[in-house]
Design an enzyme around this catalytic site. Structure first.
Site, PDB file in Angstrom:
ATOM      1  N   GLY A  46       0.839  -1.185   0.000  1.00  0.00           N
ATOM      2  CA  GLY A  46       0.000   0.000   0.000  1.00  0.00           C
ATOM      3  C   GLY A  46       0.872   1.232   0.000  1.00  0.00           C
ATOM      4  O   GLY A  46       2.050   1.173   0.355  1.00  0.00           O
ATOM      5  N   GLN A  51       3.235   9.871   1.161  1.00  0.00           N
ATOM      6  CA  GLN A  51       4.526   9.184   1.285  1.00  0.00           C
ATOM      7  C   GLN A  51       5.484   9.526   0.149  1.00  0.00           C
ATOM      8  O   GLN A  51       6.678   9.294   0.261  1.00  0.00           O
ATOM      9  CB  GLN A  51       4.330   7.669   1.371  1.00  0.00           C
ATOM     10  CG  GLN A  51       3.671   7.236   2.683  1.00  0.00           C
ATOM     11  CD  GLN A  51       3.530   5.736   2.734  1.00  0.00           C
ATOM     12  OE1 GLN A  51       2.577   5.183   2.208  1.00  0.00           O
ATOM     13  NE2 GLN A  51       4.485   5.068   3.350  1.00  0.00           N
ATOM     14  N   CYS A  97       6.105  -0.193   7.416  1.00  0.00           N
ATOM     15  CA  CYS A  97       5.714   0.995   6.651  1.00  0.00           C
ATOM     16  C   CYS A  97       6.918   1.425   5.822  1.00  0.00           C
ATOM     17  O   CYS A  97       8.035   1.493   6.339  1.00  0.00           O
ATOM     18  CB  CYS A  97       5.308   2.110   7.610  1.00  0.00           C
ATOM     19  SG  CYS A  97       4.828   3.623   6.769  1.00  0.00           S
ATOM     20  N   LEU A  98       6.685   1.721   4.545  1.00  0.00           N
ATOM     21  CA  LEU A  98       7.790   2.142   3.671  1.00  0.00           C
ATOM     22  C   LEU A  98       8.423   3.440   4.167  1.00  0.00           C
ATOM     23  O   LEU A  98       9.568   3.734   3.848  1.00  0.00           O
ATOM     24  CB  LEU A  98       7.291   2.308   2.229  1.00  0.00           C
ATOM     25  CG  LEU A  98       6.831   1.016   1.536  1.00  0.00           C
ATOM     26  CD1 LEU A  98       6.178   1.328   0.206  1.00  0.00           C
ATOM     27  CD2 LEU A  98       7.992   0.055   1.353  1.00  0.00           C
ATOM     28  N   HIS A 139      -4.228   1.235   7.675  1.00  0.00           N
ATOM     29  CA  HIS A 139      -2.880   1.809   7.741  1.00  0.00           C
ATOM     30  C   HIS A 139      -2.746   2.968   6.743  1.00  0.00           C
ATOM     31  O   HIS A 139      -2.261   4.046   7.093  1.00  0.00           O
ATOM     32  CB  HIS A 139      -1.863   0.694   7.435  1.00  0.00           C
ATOM     33  CG  HIS A 139      -0.439   1.135   7.399  1.00  0.00           C
ATOM     34  ND1 HIS A 139       0.499   0.713   8.316  1.00  0.00           N
ATOM     35  CD2 HIS A 139       0.243   1.963   6.543  1.00  0.00           C
ATOM     36  CE1 HIS A 139       1.673   1.275   8.030  1.00  0.00           C
ATOM     37  NE2 HIS A 139       1.540   2.024   6.950  1.00  0.00           N
ATOM     38  N   GLU A 140      -3.208   2.753   5.506  1.00  0.00           N
ATOM     39  CA  GLU A 140      -3.054   3.790   4.475  1.00  0.00           C
ATOM     40  C   GLU A 140      -3.953   4.990   4.746  1.00  0.00           C
ATOM     41  O   GLU A 140      -3.551   6.143   4.547  1.00  0.00           O
ATOM     42  CB  GLU A 140      -3.341   3.223   3.079  1.00  0.00           C
ATOM     43  CG  GLU A 140      -2.424   2.086   2.634  1.00  0.00           C
ATOM     44  CD  GLU A 140      -0.944   2.360   2.817  1.00  0.00           C
ATOM     45  OE1 GLU A 140      -0.521   3.526   2.709  1.00  0.00           O
ATOM     46  OE2 GLU A 140      -0.198   1.398   3.093  1.00  0.00           O
ATOM     47  N   HIS A 143      -2.454   7.275   7.137  1.00  0.00           N
ATOM     48  CA  HIS A 143      -1.455   8.175   6.545  1.00  0.00           C
ATOM     49  C   HIS A 143      -2.106   9.478   6.069  1.00  0.00           C
ATOM     50  O   HIS A 143      -1.513  10.554   6.185  1.00  0.00           O
ATOM     51  CB  HIS A 143      -0.791   7.517   5.326  1.00  0.00           C
ATOM     52  CG  HIS A 143       0.423   6.681   5.650  1.00  0.00           C
ATOM     53  ND1 HIS A 143       1.532   7.189   6.268  1.00  0.00           N
ATOM     54  CD2 HIS A 143       0.696   5.382   5.394  1.00  0.00           C
ATOM     55  CE1 HIS A 143       2.444   6.229   6.391  1.00  0.00           C
ATOM     56  NE2 HIS A 143       1.956   5.113   5.876  1.00  0.00           N
TER      57      HIS A 143
END
Ligand code: NI
Length: 192
Positions: A46, A51, A97-98, A139-140, A143
């Site tokens: 995702g 990000q 997480c990236l 999660h996304e 963000h």
């Protein structure tokens, strides 16, 4: 399409709320294509627009194909995503997480959610997600509100270092790394 740089913990944009998208434009389509390419390159499941430094309310979710995982291999592009319903039932699971390379942590998420938003053409839709897919959506969408998974750890020490680049793999296995040194890692990650 272009690969974009993923911003990481400490960059203040990760703590801002993303703006609602009002218009479907060619620039937006280009941004979506960049996000897809960047997410694939990083082997992510995702990605939120913030990000890659764009404070726009837009997320992508795509679980790698797996026969046992429902909806895996499907790509969800959601403009202005919103959770309209979340189950009272929650599940604890491991997330990476990236934007927080080198760590995974344990987070409780609603087991099932209803999401509404628009697809890339501006068409409204709703979807129901359960289990791992529901986790990635939560999660996304976090963000887009400036929230990170480290804000939601089941306990401050429930975060572990992993080899950089292996976060997603650990997340997919849902297994805490055996050689983890929890408390130290927790302090480092909370430094932002
Ligand atoms: Ni993330």
């Amino acid at each position: 399409m272009a690969l974009r740089e993923i911003i990481t913990l400490g960059d203040e944009r990760l703590r801002k709320r993303s703006e609602k998208i009002e218009k479907i434009t060619p620039e937006l389509q280009a941004l979506i294509d960049d996000m897809v390419e960047t997410m694939h390159e990083s082997a992510g499941v995702g990605l939120a627009a913030v990000q890659i430094g764009e404070l726009l309310n837009l997320i992508i979710v795509e679980l790698p194909e797996d026969e046992e995982e429902p909806h895996s291999g499907e790509r969800y592009i959601v403009i202005n995503p919103e959770i309209t319903k979340a189950s009272a039932e929650v599940e604890a699971g491991i997330e990476g997480c990236l934007s927080i390379p080198g760590y995974v942590g344990e987070v409780e998420r609603a087991s099932s959610i209803l999401v509404r938003g628009m697809d890339r053409r501006g068409k409204r839709f709703r979807l129901r997600a359960e289990g791992y897919l529901a986790r990635v959506f939560q999660h996304e969408i976090d963000h887009t509100q400036g929230t990170l998974y480290i804000d939601r750890l089941t306990a401050p020490e429930r975060i572990w270092p992993v080899t950089e680049g292996e976060e997603e793999e650990v997340e997919a296995r849902q297994q805490i790394p055996a050689d983890a040194t929890p408390s130290l890692a927790g302090e480092q990650v909370h430094e932002n």
